[in-house]
Design a protein around this motif. Structure first.
Motif, PDB file in Angstrom:
ATOM      1  N   THR A  55       0.850  -1.187   0.000  1.00  0.00           N
ATOM      2  CA  THR A  55       0.000   0.000   0.000  1.00  0.00           C
ATOM      3  C   THR A  55       0.889   1.240   0.000  1.00  0.00           C
ATOM      4  O   THR A  55       2.029   1.194   0.474  1.00  0.00           O
ATOM      5  CB  THR A  55      -0.923   0.049   1.234  1.00  0.00           C
ATOM      6  N   ALA A  56       0.383   2.323  -0.535  1.00  0.00           N
ATOM      7  CA  ALA A  56       1.118   3.590  -0.561  1.00  0.00           C
ATOM      8  C   ALA A  56       0.142   4.728  -0.300  1.00  0.00           C
ATOM      9  O   ALA A  56      -0.798   4.921  -1.071  1.00  0.00           O
ATOM     10  CB  ALA A  56       1.816   3.783  -1.894  1.00  0.00           C
ATOM     11  N   GLU A  57       0.344   5.422   0.816  1.00  0.00           N
ATOM     12  CA  GLU A  57      -0.448   6.620   1.103  1.00  0.00           C
ATOM     13  C   GLU A  57       0.349   7.839   0.663  1.00  0.00           C
ATOM     14  O   GLU A  57       1.532   7.968   0.986  1.00  0.00           O
ATOM     15  CB  GLU A  57      -0.775   6.713   2.595  1.00  0.00           C
ATOM     16  N   VAL A  58      -0.318   8.728  -0.079  1.00  0.00           N
ATOM     17  CA  VAL A  58       0.403   9.867  -0.625  1.00  0.00           C
ATOM     18  C   VAL A  58      -0.548  11.048  -0.807  1.00  0.00           C
ATOM     19  O   VAL A  58      -1.746  10.864  -1.051  1.00  0.00           O
ATOM     20  CB  VAL A  58       1.063   9.496  -1.976  1.00  0.00           C
ATOM     21  N   ASP A  59      -0.002  12.253  -0.650  1.00  0.00           N
ATOM     22  CA  ASP A  59      -0.783  13.466  -0.905  1.00  0.00           C
ATOM     23  C   ASP A  59      -0.943  13.647  -2.408  1.00  0.00           C
ATOM     24  O   ASP A  59      -0.051  13.299  -3.195  1.00  0.00           O
ATOM     25  CB  ASP A  59      -0.081  14.700  -0.323  1.00  0.00           C
ATOM     26  N   ILE A  60      -2.078  14.187  -2.809  1.00  0.00           N
ATOM     27  CA  ILE A  60      -2.337  14.436  -4.225  1.00  0.00           C
ATOM     28  C   ILE A  60      -2.850  15.852  -4.409  1.00  0.00           C
ATOM     29  O   ILE A  60      -3.334  16.484  -3.470  1.00  0.00           O
ATOM     30  CB  ILE A  60      -3.375  13.444  -4.804  1.00  0.00           C
ATOM     31  N   ARG A  61      -2.722  16.332  -5.636  1.00  0.00           N
ATOM     32  CA  ARG A  61      -3.299  17.630  -5.969  1.00  0.00           C
ATOM     33  C   ARG A  61      -4.812  17.458  -6.058  1.00  0.00           C
ATOM     34  O   ARG A  61      -5.297  16.507  -6.691  1.00  0.00           O
ATOM     35  CB  ARG A  61      -2.748  18.113  -7.309  1.00  0.00           C
ATOM     36  N   PRO A  62      -5.579  18.363  -5.442  1.00  0.00           N
ATOM     37  CA  PRO A  62      -7.038  18.219  -5.481  1.00  0.00           C
ATOM     38  C   PRO A  62      -7.568  18.345  -6.904  1.00  0.00           C
ATOM     39  O   PRO A  62      -6.978  19.019  -7.748  1.00  0.00           O
ATOM     40  CB  PRO A  62      -7.530  19.366  -4.599  1.00  0.00           C
ATOM     41  N   LYS A  63      -8.687  17.678  -7.157  1.00  0.00           N
ATOM     42  CA  LYS A  63      -9.308  17.739  -8.482  1.00  0.00           C
ATOM     43  C   LYS A  63     -10.296  18.899  -8.525  1.00  0.00           C
ATOM     44  O   LYS A  63     -11.187  19.004  -7.670  1.00  0.00           O
ATOM     45  CB  LYS A  63     -10.017  16.424  -8.787  1.00  0.00           C
ATOM     46  N   PHE A  64     -10.146  19.775  -9.513  1.00  0.00           N
ATOM     47  CA  PHE A  64     -11.031  20.934  -9.661  1.00  0.00           C
ATOM     48  C   PHE A  64     -10.866  21.493 -11.058  1.00  0.00           C
ATOM     49  O   PHE A  64      -9.951  21.106 -11.793  1.00  0.00           O
ATOM     50  CB  PHE A  64     -10.715  22.012  -8.615  1.00  0.00           C
ATOM     51  N   GLU A  65     -11.729  22.410 -11.431  1.00  0.00           N
ATOM     52  CA  GLU A  65     -11.655  23.096 -12.717  1.00  0.00           C
ATOM     53  C   GLU A  65     -11.464  24.587 -12.469  1.00  0.00           C
ATOM     54  O   GLU A  65     -12.093  25.165 -11.572  1.00  0.00           O
ATOM     55  CB  GLU A  65     -12.933  22.874 -13.533  1.00  0.00           C
ATOM     56  N   VAL A  66     -10.598  25.215 -13.245  1.00  0.00           N
ATOM     57  CA  VAL A  66     -10.408  26.662 -13.146  1.00  0.00           C
ATOM     58  C   VAL A  66     -11.561  27.342 -13.868  1.00  0.00           C
ATOM     59  O   VAL A  66     -11.802  27.070 -15.040  1.00  0.00           O
ATOM     60  CB  VAL A  66      -9.070  27.094 -13.770  1.00  0.00           C
TER      61      VAL A  66
END
Length: 482
Positions: free
Chosen positions: A107-118
Motif C-alpha cells: 500500500t502507498a499513502e500519498v498526498d495528491i493535488r485536489p481535483k477541480f476546474e479553473v
C-alpha cells in the motif's frame, strides 16, 4: 498488476497494489547478481555464486527483500500512472503481502493535488499603481547619485550628527573581550543608527583621540543580544562634501553634457521601472483575483513544507545580514505569532496558486517548447551571473529540469490570465500590457500608418473576395442560359 485507489481525504489517497510474483523475476535475478558480488564462498569467484548457495548461506528472505526494494519505485510509478492522479511528495509505503512464488502486495499513502476546474477568468479586473514620475522623485534619485560622488574632508572639531567618524570599537562581557564585536579603523556615519544601540549618542561631542564607554546589547556574533561594555575611540572626524548640482556634475556622473539631459534620462529610467512594476503588479494581482474565485482543499504536509522552506530562507538572509530573528521582528514591529500567521498564509496562497496554474495549464493544453526552456535557463543564468551552459548542466545532472519545465508552464498559464483580464491604473486608465512589453523590450510601437496599411490590405482582400464571388455568380448564370 492490479491497483485500487481509496480516497482518504480530498488531498490524500491510499493505493493498494497487487503484483503477480512472476513480475518480480527481473528484480530477483538482479538481486542474486548483486548479492553474489558481495558474498565470499570458498570455491567460487565473486559474482559467480549460484542462487541455491545464496539461498542456503544468505537466505531467500534477504534476496526477496533486495528484489522488493529494487522493484517498489517502478511498481509505485506504474500504479500512479494507472490511477491518473497527480502525487505530491514521497509516499508512505507498506508491504502487506510477500508470498514467495505467489503474490506480492503493498500500500502507498500519498498526498495528491485536489481535483477541480479553473473557472472562466474573462472579465476579471485588477488595479495597479499609477506610473507617474514626479519632479520630487527625479530630484531624490539625482540626490542619491550625488551621494555616491561625495568626498570626505577631515575637520578639527567634535563629532556632530551626519559626520563620518573613523573609530575603534572594543567590547567586553564580564571583563572578557568579545573578539567578533571589535573593530579598528571603522568609518561610521553618525546618526545612521547602523551599529550597536547608543553608539550615535556616545560619539556625538567627542574629538579625535577621545574615548567613551557605554553599555548595549550586541547585535551580531556568537553572543548577540547579551549586554556588553563597549568602548568607542575616535580616530578622526570627517564631513561629507557633495558635488555642486551643475553641468560639471552631470559630466562626472554620467555620459551627458548637461544637467537637464541627466534629469531627462533619470525620468525615462524611472518611468521604465514603474512600467516594469506595473507589469509585476498586474501578474500578482491577476493571480490573486483568480484565486479568490476558487476554493480548494490544500494538503497540510505540502503547506508545512512550504512554511519550513520560507523560514529557512529567512534564516539564511538574516545570517548574511548579521541579524537575529528577534532583531528582524523588532524592526518590522511584529510579534512572533503575527509573523508565523503571515508566513502560514503566504505559504497556503503559494501552494494554492501553484495548483491553480498547474490545472490551468492542463485545461488550456499548454506545453513548453525547447526554445522557451532555453530562454528561461538563459534568463536565470544572467540573474545568477553564471554561464547558461553551466546552469543547464547543473539542472540536468541534478534532475531539476522537470521543475524548470513546470515553472515555465506556470508562467505561461499566468501570462494567459493577464492577457484575458482588464488591467487599470489607479487613475482609471486601462493598460495595454502588450504595448508596455514592447516598450520595455525596446520594440517600436505600432505606428498609425502600419495600422492604416493593415486596414487597407484587409479592405483590398475583402474587395477581391467580393469581385471573385461576383464573377463566379455571373459565370454560373451564363452556364445556365447556355
Amino acid at each position: 498488476m492490479k491497483t485500487d485507489v481509496e480516497e482518504l481525504t480530498p488531498t490524500r489517497v491510499k493505493l493498494t497494489v497487487e503484483v503477480p510474483f512472476d513480475e518480480l523475476k527481473p528484480n530477483l535475478d538482479k538481486a542474486y547478481k548483486e548479492i553474489a558480488r558481495q558474498v565470499r564462498i570458498k570455491g567460487f569467484r565473486p559474482g559467480k555464486v549460484p542462487a541455491p548457495l545464496i539461498d542456503k548461506y544468505v537466505g531467500r528472505g534477504a534476496v526477496l527483500q533486495e528484489a522488493v526494494n529494487d522493484a517498489l519505485p517502478q511498481l509505485y510509478g506504474r500504479a500512479v500512472e494507472q490511477s491518473e492522479i497527480y502525487v505530491l511528495g514521497q509516499p508512505d509505503v507498506e508491504v502487506t503481502r510477500l508470498d514467495d512464488g505467489e503474490q506480492f502486495a503493498f500500500t502507498a499513502e500519498v498526498d495528491i493535488r485536489p481535483k477541480f476546474e479553473v473557472p472562466d477568468y474573462d472579465g476579471l479586473e485588477v488595479v495597479v499603481d499609477d506610473a507617474v514620475v514626479t519632479d520630487e522623485k527625479v530630484e531624490e534619485t539625482i540626490g542619491n547619485l550625488r551621494e555616491r560622488f561625495a568626498s570626505l574632508t577631515t575637520v578639527d572639531r567634535a563629532v556632530q550628527e551626519g559626520d563620518f567618524a573613523v573609530i575603534d570599537l572594543a567590547a567586553e562581557i564580564d571583563g572578557e573581550a568579545v573578539e567578533d564585536a571589535s573593530a579598528a579603523g571603522l568609518s561610521y556615519e553618525v546618526g545612521s543608527n547602523a551599529s550597536v544601540e547608543g553608539l550615535d549618542d556616545a560619539l556625538t561631542g567627542l574629538k579625535a583621540g577621545e574615548s567613551t564607554t557605554f553599555t548595549a546589547p550586541l547585535k551580531g556574533g556568537e553572543r548577540a543580544g547579551e549586554e556588553a561594555q563597549i568602548t568607542a575611540t575616535v580616530q578622526s572626524v570627517k564631513v561629507k562634501n557633495l558635488p555642486e548640482l551643475d553641468d560639471e556634475f552631470a559630466q562626472l556622473a554620467s555620459e551627458f553634457d548637461t544637467l537637464e539631459e541627466l534629469r531627462a534620462d533619470v525620468r525615462t529610467r524611472l518611468e521604465r521601472q514603474m512600467r516594469m512594476q506595473q507589469l509585476a503588479q498586474a501578474r500578482d494581482r491577476a493571480l490573486e483575483a483568480l484565486l479568490e474565485q476558487i476554493d480548494i482543499p490544500l494538503p497540510e504536509r505540502v503547506v508545512e513544507e512550504e512554511i519550513k522552506r520560507r523560514n529557512q530562507q529567512l534564516e539564511q538572509q538574516l545570517q548574511m545580514a548579521g541579524m537575529t530573528k528577534a532583531d528582524y521582528l523588532k524592526n518590522e514591529d511584529k510579534s512572533e505569532e503575527d509573523f508565523d500567521a503571515e508566513v502560514a498564509e503566504a505559504a497556503r496562497q503559494a501552494v494554492k496558486g501553484g495548483f491553480v496554474l498547474d490545472q490551468l495549464a492542463v485545461q488550456e493544453e499548454l506545453s513548453v517548447q525547447n526554445e522557451e526552456l532555453s530562454e528561461y535557463v538563459v534568463a536565470q543564468a544572467m540573474q545568477m551571473n553564471v554561464p547558461p551552459q553551466q546552469l543547464a548542466q547543473y539542472l540536468t545532472e541534478n534532475n531539476q529540469l522537470p521543475a524548470v519545465v513546470n515553472e515555465v508552464l506556470r508562467n505561461k498559464a499566468l501570462n494567459l490570465v493577464v492577457e484575458h483580464i482588464t488591467i487599470k491604473d489607479e487613475s482609471g486608465n486601462e493598460l495595454d500590457v502588450e504595448a508596455i512589453q514592447r516598450e520595455l523590450s525596446g520594440e517600436p510601437p505600432r505606428a498609425e500608418s502600419e495600422e492604416a496599411d493593415e486596414s487597407a490590405e484587409t479592405a483590398e482582400t475583402e474587395t477581391s473576395a467580393e469581385t471573385s464571388s461576383s464573377e463566379s455568380a455571373e459565370a454560373d448564370q451564363g452556364d445556365k442560359k447556355d
